[in-house]
Design a protein around this motif. Structure first.
Motif, PDB file in Angstrom:
ATOM      1  N   ALA A  19      37.777  60.425  40.090  1.00 40.79           N
ATOM      2  CA  ALA A  19      37.961  59.181  41.422  1.00 40.79           C
ATOM      3  C   ALA A  19      38.564  58.165  40.690  1.00 40.79           C
ATOM      4  CB  ALA A  19      36.611  59.133  41.980  1.00 40.79           C
ATOM      5  N   CYS A  20      39.492  57.529  41.413  1.00 39.68           N
ATOM      6  CA  CYS A  20      40.196  56.161  40.911  1.00 39.68           C
ATOM      7  C   CYS A  20      40.386  55.423  42.570  1.00 39.68           C
ATOM      8  CB  CYS A  20      41.284  56.226  40.670  1.00 39.68           C
ATOM      9  SG  CYS A  20      42.560  57.085  41.290  1.00 39.68           S
ATOM     10  N   PHE A  21      40.383  54.097  42.296  1.00 40.08           N
ATOM     11  CA  PHE A  21      40.401  53.298  43.315  1.00 40.08           C
ATOM     12  C   PHE A  21      41.624  52.051  42.957  1.00 40.08           C
ATOM     13  CE2 PHE A  21      39.233  49.279  45.723  1.00 40.08           C
ATOM     14  CZ  PHE A  21      39.205  49.875  47.038  1.00 40.08           C
ATOM     15  N   THR A  22      42.352  51.690  43.741  1.00 39.71           N
ATOM     16  CA  THR A  22      43.226  50.503  43.432  1.00 39.71           C
ATOM     17  C   THR A  22      42.880  49.426  44.145  1.00 39.71           C
ATOM     18  OG1 THR A  22      45.267  52.331  43.382  1.00 39.71           O
ATOM     19  CG2 THR A  22      45.814  49.969  43.610  1.00 39.71           C
ATOM     20  N   MET A  23      42.804  48.660  43.239  1.00 40.98           N
ATOM     21  CA  MET A  23      42.311  47.071  43.988  1.00 40.98           C
ATOM     22  C   MET A  23      43.572  46.150  44.118  1.00 40.98           C
ATOM     23  SD  MET A  23      38.507  46.506  42.212  1.00 40.98           S
ATOM     24  CE  MET A  23      38.121  45.116  43.354  1.00 40.98           C
ATOM     25  N   ASP A  24      43.524  45.050  44.877  1.00 37.10           N
ATOM     26  CA  ASP A  24      44.360  43.934  44.955  1.00 37.10           C
ATOM     27  C   ASP A  24      45.650  44.740  45.852  1.00 37.10           C
ATOM     28  OD1 ASP A  24      42.700  42.592  43.565  1.00 37.10           O
ATOM     29  OD2 ASP A  24      43.702  42.882  41.677  1.00 37.10           O
ATOM     30  N   VAL A  25      45.569  45.415  46.601  1.00 32.54           N
ATOM     31  CA  VAL A  25      46.730  46.363  47.329  1.00 32.54           C
ATOM     32  C   VAL A  25      47.203  45.293  48.390  1.00 32.54           C
ATOM     33  CG1 VAL A  25      47.441  48.263  48.819  1.00 32.54           C
ATOM     34  CG2 VAL A  25      46.120  48.654  46.847  1.00 32.54           C
ATOM     35  N   HIS A  26      46.309  44.837  48.942  1.00 36.05           N
ATOM     36  CA  HIS A  26      46.809  43.667  50.189  1.00 36.05           C
ATOM     37  C   HIS A  26      47.174  42.412  49.902  1.00 36.05           C
ATOM     38  CE1 HIS A  26      45.921  47.309  52.722  1.00 36.05           C
ATOM     39  NE2 HIS A  26      45.043  47.378  52.229  1.00 36.05           N
ATOM     40  N   MET A  27      47.242  42.092  48.582  1.00 34.76           N
ATOM     41  CA  MET A  27      47.598  40.839  47.986  1.00 34.76           C
ATOM     42  C   MET A  27      48.973  40.493  48.384  1.00 34.76           C
ATOM     43  SD  MET A  27      44.807  39.643  47.104  1.00 34.76           S
ATOM     44  CE  MET A  27      45.480  37.965  45.894  1.00 34.76           C
ATOM     45  N   SER A  28      49.630  41.313  48.823  1.00 37.05           N
ATOM     46  CA  SER A  28      51.137  40.879  49.110  1.00 37.05           C
ATOM     47  C   SER A  28      51.189  39.925  50.088  1.00 37.05           C
ATOM     48  CB  SER A  28      52.023  41.962  49.430  1.00 37.05           C
ATOM     49  OG  SER A  28      51.547  42.833  50.567  1.00 37.05           O
TER      50      SER A  28
END
Length: 71
Positions: free
Chosen positions: A26-35
């Motif tokens: 299981a993995c999770f991407t953080m800071d995706v919406h920092m754009s």
């Protein structure tokens, strides 16, 4: 959760997600919406996170597939 890698290249994020998912990690991407804050220019890196128990195996998978990461 522990940080596995940090990158601002969306293709690396997609590739690593596919590799880890294929190995049932299981993995999770953080800071995706920092754009929103940066103006959508892709300067701020995203962090790929995994469970602490999966960190050793996830790093081995990245090394086996020549994905550069710090740590």
């Amino acid at each position: 959760m522990k940080e596995l890698l940090r990158t601002n290249d969306p293709t690396v994020i997609a590739f690593v997600t596919a590799l880890l998912t294929g190995e049932d990690i299981a993995c999770f991407t953080m800071d995706v919406h920092m754009s929103i804050f940066e103006g959508s220019i892709g300067v701020l890196p995203r962090r790929m996170m995994v469970r602490r128990a999966d960190l050793f195996q996830a790093r081995a998978i990245l090394r086996d597939n020549n994905v550069e990461f710090e740590g």
